[in-house]
Design a protein around this motif. Structure first.
Motif, PDB file in Angstrom:
ATOM      1  N   LEU A 197      19.432  -3.396-106.707  1.00 52.08           N
ATOM      2  CA  LEU A 197      19.672  -3.208-105.277  1.00 52.08           C
ATOM      3  C   LEU A 197      18.421  -3.507-104.482  1.00 52.08           C
ATOM      4  CD1 LEU A 197      19.069   0.409-104.531  1.00 52.08           C
ATOM      5  CD2 LEU A 197      20.078  -0.028-106.729  1.00 52.08           C
ATOM      6  N   ASP A 198      18.655  -3.821-103.229  1.00 46.74           N
ATOM      7  CA  ASP A 198      17.575  -4.080-102.284  1.00 46.74           C
ATOM      8  C   ASP A 198      17.556  -2.958-101.258  1.00 46.74           C
ATOM      9  OD1 ASP A 198      17.009  -6.608-103.476  1.00 46.74           O
ATOM     10  OD2 ASP A 198      18.727  -7.447-102.418  1.00 46.74           O
ATOM     11  N   VAL A 199      16.382  -2.453-100.964  1.00 43.15           N
ATOM     12  CA  VAL A 199      16.253  -1.386 -99.974  1.00 43.15           C
ATOM     13  C   VAL A 199      15.352  -1.863 -98.846  1.00 43.15           C
ATOM     14  CG1 VAL A 199      16.632   0.477-101.620  1.00 43.15           C
ATOM     15  CG2 VAL A 199      14.314  -0.328-101.218  1.00 43.15           C
ATOM     16  N   GLY A 200      15.577  -1.310 -97.679  1.00 39.28           N
ATOM     17  CA  GLY A 200      14.767  -1.648 -96.515  1.00 39.28           C
ATOM     18  C   GLY A 200      14.439  -0.405 -95.710  1.00 39.28           C
ATOM     19  N   SER A 201      13.582  -0.570 -94.741  1.00 38.36           N
ATOM     20  CA  SER A 201      13.224   0.551 -93.864  1.00 38.36           C
ATOM     21  C   SER A 201      14.381   0.870 -92.930  1.00 38.36           C
ATOM     22  CB  SER A 201      11.980   0.201 -93.041  1.00 38.36           C
ATOM     23  OG  SER A 201      10.888  -0.118 -93.883  1.00 38.36           O
ATOM     24  N   PRO A 202      14.585   2.146 -92.608  1.00 41.43           N
ATOM     25  CA  PRO A 202      15.663   2.507 -91.673  1.00 41.43           C
ATOM     26  C   PRO A 202      15.426   1.891 -90.300  1.00 41.43           C
ATOM     27  CG  PRO A 202      14.228   4.396 -92.122  1.00 41.43           C
ATOM     28  CD  PRO A 202      13.839   3.321 -93.075  1.00 41.43           C
ATOM     29  N   LYS A 203      16.505   1.496 -89.645  1.00 41.59           N
ATOM     30  CA  LYS A 203      16.407   0.796 -88.367  1.00 41.59           C
ATOM     31  C   LYS A 203      16.627   1.699 -87.154  1.00 41.59           C
ATOM     32  CE  LYS A 203      15.786  -3.120 -90.507  1.00 41.59           C
ATOM     33  NZ  LYS A 203      14.432  -3.709 -90.557  1.00 41.59           N
ATOM     34  N   ASP A 204      17.223   2.878 -87.374  1.00 45.17           N
ATOM     35  CA  ASP A 204      17.490   3.731 -86.203  1.00 45.17           C
ATOM     36  C   ASP A 204      16.425   4.821 -86.090  1.00 45.17           C
ATOM     37  OD1 ASP A 204      19.044   6.512 -87.281  1.00 45.17           O
ATOM     38  OD2 ASP A 204      19.059   4.789 -88.626  1.00 45.17           O
TER      39      ASP A 204
END
Length: 334
Positions: A197-204
């Protein structure tokens, strides 16, 4: 001693947390690979895994965590063979580690002081029946990758050097994390991970605020924070134990098998490892939800993490692997 940040206190990253839980339920799924930017909770989640794992029973003092006397390697010499529960091992394999430290080698101290030719177990021995975690797995040296591939294939570590010929069981779940900007992972090792899986920083903004709030509480009000979230981790651990018992009760219908096979065929995944992993992940997810049977919805939920790293590269399709899996899911399973 300060314990790792609790798993249940991690904000968001639901797919990553689910993948780790599924692997804890059924270790035969084959481990988890987490790729993403720095500071997205990859290492935090993996290091929190130990608190979720039910204990194992092992011979006290056995360096390879043997469950009983009969399964112990003959080179292990102990005065007694009493067994006791211990925490499921989660072993870190650092970058730059030597081959001797991974596989084990001659015990130099005993050789010099007593003239004995004894074996000093390595990280693979410590990880047997547990988890082996590699941070920045895509930067691992090639000869260590080759070694891990051999052991992962055979489930056994064989050491032959300095007049020693030693073998011991080395069955572990491989967990890796890394930043894709720093290099790609070798395809042979990539295929050894069950889920990816790929994870990213939260956008909200609200999610980011909650991340900051919890991390601040962990660092500045540690005791109260751990008292709250350790109880949450214990609840997850109990659910994992229940799900493990549920696994054997979940029958696989022909409809589910057909869905799994049609999906992998439509995606063009190489070999049959994708089907087998997808089926195991769907079963573990159904057990986690305490479902009575495996359904198409279970398959659809876990399909991206089980298949996105198994797709052949298509130079005519610039969509990401997740988008390709989602598109085929819609076409095949509607």
């Amino acid at each position: 001693m300060t314990q790792p940040f609790p798993f249940s206190a991690i904000v968001g990253q639901e797919e990553m947390k689910l993948a780790i839980i599924l692997t804890a339920i059924d270790q035969s799924i084959g481990g988890v690979l987490v790729f993403g930017d720095r500071g997205t909770g990859k290492s935090t989640a993996v290091r929190a895994l130990a608190a979720l794992l039910p204990p194992i029973t092992a011979v006290v003092g056995c360096p390879v965590n043997s469950p009983d006397k009969e399964s112990m390697p003959d080179w292990v010499k102990l005065d007694s063979f009493d067994t006791a529960e211990k925490q499921t091992p989660v072993v870190d394999l650092p970058l730059g580690v030597s081959e001797d430290r991974v596989t084990g080698a001659l015990d130099i101290e005993k050789a010099l002081t007593k003239g004995e030719k004894a074996f000093e177990p390595g990280l693979l021995a410590s990880a047997n029946r547990g988890f082996l975690y590699i941070d920045e797995v895509n930067l691992l040296e090639d000869h260590i990758v080759d070694l891990l591939l051999d052991v992962a294939q055979s489930g056994e570590n064989l050491v032959e050097r300095e007049g020693l010929s030693i073998r011991h069981p080395a069955r572990f779940v491989l967990v890796g994390s890394g930043n894709p900007e720093e290099g790609e992972l070798r395809p042979q090792l990539l295929d050894r991970f069950g889920l990816s899986l790929d994870v990213g920083s939260p956008k909200d903004i609200d999610t980011r605020i909650e991340v900051i709030r919890r991390r601040d509480a962990y660092e500045n009000d540690y005791n109260a924070f751990m008292k709250l979230w350790t109880a949450e981790d214990a609840t997850i651990r109990d659910q994992i134990v229940t799900a493990r018992k549920q696994l054997a009760l979940l029958a696989v219908t022909d409809d589910v098998l057909r869905d799994v096979a049609e999906l992998c065929l439509a995606l063009g995944s190489d070999g049959l490892r994708g089907e087998l992993t997808l089926l195991k992940a769907a079963r573990a997810y159904a057990a986690w939800l305490c479902a009575k049977e495996i359904t198409r919805d279970h398959v659809k939920t876990v399909a991206p993490m089980a298949l996105r790293h198994r797709l052949r590269r298509d130079p005519l399709d610039d969509a990401g692997s997740t988008a390709r899996v989602d598109r085929v899911l819609e076409d095949v399973l509607n």
